[in-house]
Design a protein around this motif. Structure first.
Motif, mmCIF file in Angstrom:
data_model
loop_
_atom_site.group_PDB
_atom_site.id
_atom_site.type_symbol
_atom_site.label_atom_id
_atom_site.label_comp_id
_atom_site.label_asym_id
_atom_site.label_seq_id
_atom_site.Cartn_x
_atom_site.Cartn_y
_atom_site.Cartn_z
ATOM 1 N N MET A 1 0.849 -1.180 0.000
ATOM 2 C CA MET A 1 0.000 0.000 0.000
ATOM 3 C C MET A 1 0.885 1.230 0.000
ATOM 4 S SD MET A 1 -3.197 0.884 2.437
ATOM 5 C CE MET A 1 -2.392 1.059 3.984
ATOM 6 N N ASN A 2 0.676 2.103 -0.944
ATOM 7 C CA ASN A 2 1.488 3.288 -1.077
ATOM 8 C C ASN A 2 0.687 4.519 -0.651
ATOM 9 O OD1 ASN A 2 3.412 5.118 -1.710
ATOM 10 N ND2 ASN A 2 3.320 4.823 -3.914
ATOM 11 N N ILE A 3 0.972 5.012 0.544
ATOM 12 C CA ILE A 3 0.273 6.182 1.069
ATOM 13 C C ILE A 3 1.172 7.396 0.853
ATOM 14 C CG2 ILE A 3 -0.680 7.278 3.117
ATOM 15 C CD1 ILE A 3 -1.231 4.568 4.267
ATOM 16 N N LYS A 4 0.609 8.450 0.336
ATOM 17 C CA LYS A 4 1.384 9.670 0.145
ATOM 18 C C LYS A 4 1.738 10.273 1.495
ATOM 19 C CE LYS A 4 -0.431 10.891 -4.338
ATOM 20 N NZ LYS A 4 -1.047 11.915 -5.157
ATOM 21 N N LYS A 5 2.826 11.015 1.525
ATOM 22 C CA LYS A 5 3.339 11.576 2.777
ATOM 23 C C LYS A 5 2.318 12.504 3.444
ATOM 24 C CE LYS A 5 7.417 14.006 4.493
ATOM 25 N NZ LYS A 5 7.214 13.709 5.830
ATOM 26 N N ARG A 6 1.660 13.333 2.672
ATOM 27 C CA ARG A 6 0.668 14.245 3.263
ATOM 28 C C ARG A 6 -0.495 13.490 3.880
ATOM 29 N NH1 ARG A 6 0.514 19.971 1.836
ATOM 30 N NH2 ARG A 6 2.333 20.393 0.567
ATOM 31 N N THR A 7 -0.935 12.437 3.222
ATOM 32 C CA THR A 7 -2.035 11.635 3.746
ATOM 33 C C THR A 7 -1.626 10.973 5.055
ATOM 34 O OG1 THR A 7 -2.771 11.201 1.491
ATOM 35 C CG2 THR A 7 -3.658 9.790 3.214
ATOM 36 N N PHE A 8 -0.410 10.419 5.081
ATOM 37 C CA PHE A 8 0.089 9.798 6.302
ATOM 38 C C PHE A 8 0.188 10.824 7.425
ATOM 39 C CE2 PHE A 8 3.673 8.863 9.090
ATOM 40 C CZ PHE A 8 3.254 7.661 9.614
ATOM 41 N N ASP A 9 0.700 12.009 7.119
ATOM 42 C CA ASP A 9 0.816 13.060 8.131
ATOM 43 C C ASP A 9 -0.547 13.459 8.683
ATOM 44 O OD1 ASP A 9 3.543 13.070 7.788
ATOM 45 O OD2 ASP A 9 3.577 14.881 6.543
ATOM 46 N N LEU A 10 -1.520 13.591 7.809
ATOM 47 C CA LEU A 10 -2.865 13.965 8.235
ATOM 48 C C LEU A 10 -3.483 12.891 9.128
ATOM 49 C CD1 LEU A 10 -5.130 16.036 8.036
ATOM 50 C CD2 LEU A 10 -5.952 14.815 6.038
ATOM 51 N N ILE A 11 -3.322 11.629 8.743
ATOM 52 C CA ILE A 11 -3.844 10.533 9.560
ATOM 53 C C ILE A 11 -3.160 10.507 10.917
ATOM 54 C CG2 ILE A 11 -3.953 8.013 9.755
ATOM 55 C CD1 ILE A 11 -4.346 7.968 6.694
ATOM 56 N N PHE A 12 -1.849 10.711 10.932
ATOM 57 C CA PHE A 12 -1.103 10.703 12.188
ATOM 58 C C PHE A 12 -1.558 11.840 13.103
ATOM 59 C CE2 PHE A 12 2.417 11.456 15.022
ATOM 60 C CZ PHE A 12 2.736 10.174 15.425
ATOM 61 N N ILE A 13 -1.772 13.016 12.552
ATOM 62 C CA ILE A 13 -2.234 14.154 13.356
ATOM 63 C C ILE A 13 -3.610 13.876 13.944
ATOM 64 C CG2 ILE A 13 -3.012 16.559 13.201
ATOM 65 C CD1 ILE A 13 -0.689 16.962 11.183
ATOM 66 N N ILE A 14 -4.507 13.309 13.164
ATOM 67 C CA ILE A 14 -5.858 13.013 13.643
ATOM 68 C C ILE A 14 -5.823 11.966 14.754
ATOM 69 C CG2 ILE A 14 -8.069 11.986 12.988
ATOM 70 C CD1 ILE A 14 -7.689 13.379 10.248
ATOM 71 N N VAL A 15 -5.042 10.907 14.564
ATOM 72 C CA VAL A 15 -4.945 9.854 15.582
ATOM 73 C C VAL A 15 -4.302 10.394 16.856
ATOM 74 C CG1 VAL A 15 -3.843 7.653 16.134
ATOM 75 C CG2 VAL A 15 -4.961 7.965 13.937
ATOM 76 N N SER A 16 -3.244 11.181 16.713
ATOM 77 C CA SER A 16 -2.568 11.757 17.877
ATOM 78 C C SER A 16 -3.498 12.678 18.659
ATOM 79 C CB SER A 16 -1.332 12.548 17.438
ATOM 80 O OG SER A 16 -0.433 11.721 16.775
ATOM 81 N N ALA A 43 7.331 8.779 18.026
ATOM 82 C CA ALA A 43 6.677 7.825 17.125
ATOM 83 C C ALA A 43 6.619 8.371 15.701
ATOM 84 C CB ALA A 43 5.270 7.508 17.628
ATOM 85 N N TYR A 44 6.356 9.647 15.561
ATOM 86 C CA TYR A 44 6.307 10.267 14.238
ATOM 87 C C TYR A 44 7.673 10.214 13.558
ATOM 88 C CZ TYR A 44 5.731 13.725 10.580
ATOM 89 O OH TYR A 44 5.700 14.354 9.377
ATOM 90 N N GLN A 45 8.714 10.564 14.303
ATOM 91 C CA GLN A 45 10.061 10.554 13.734
ATOM 92 C C GLN A 45 10.510 9.142 13.363
ATOM 93 O OE1 GLN A 45 11.840 13.158 12.741
ATOM 94 N NE2 GLN A 45 10.136 14.433 13.396
ATOM 95 N N LEU A 46 10.161 8.152 14.180
ATOM 96 C CA LEU A 46 10.487 6.765 13.844
ATOM 97 C C LEU A 46 9.762 6.327 12.567
ATOM 98 C CD1 LEU A 46 10.513 5.057 17.346
ATOM 99 C CD2 LEU A 46 12.469 5.465 15.840
ATOM 100 N N GLY A 47 8.542 6.764 12.402
ATOM 101 C CA GLY A 47 7.799 6.461 11.183
ATOM 102 C C GLY A 47 8.431 7.100 9.960
ATOM 103 N N GLN A 48 8.875 8.339 10.093
ATOM 104 C CA GLN A 48 9.538 9.012 8.984
ATOM 105 C C GLN A 48 10.860 8.325 8.638
ATOM 106 O OE1 GLN A 48 8.246 11.631 7.162
ATOM 107 N NE2 GLN A 48 6.431 11.101 8.342
#
Length: 57
Positions: A1-16, A43-48
């Protein structure tokens, strides 16, 4: 699954945000509010890092 960086960032912000709101509702952030973002940022930095490391594989 290829998620774009902006989409991943948005999902991470919402979950956080949802996690912080839930912890705040139960009163768990009153003493440790200053330290609440540290695990989330780690957690965000490890994901990046993992995205960059495993992108070529």
């Amino acid at each position: 699954m290829n998620i774009k960086k902006r989409t991943f960032d948005l999902i991470f912000i919402i979950v956080s945000t949802a996690i912080l709101i839930a912890l705040s509702e139960y009163g768990l952030l009153e003493k440790y509010m200053a330290f609440a973002l540290i695990p989330i940022l780690i957690a965000y930095q490890l994901g990046q890092y993992s995205q960059k490391k495993f992108k070529n594989e």
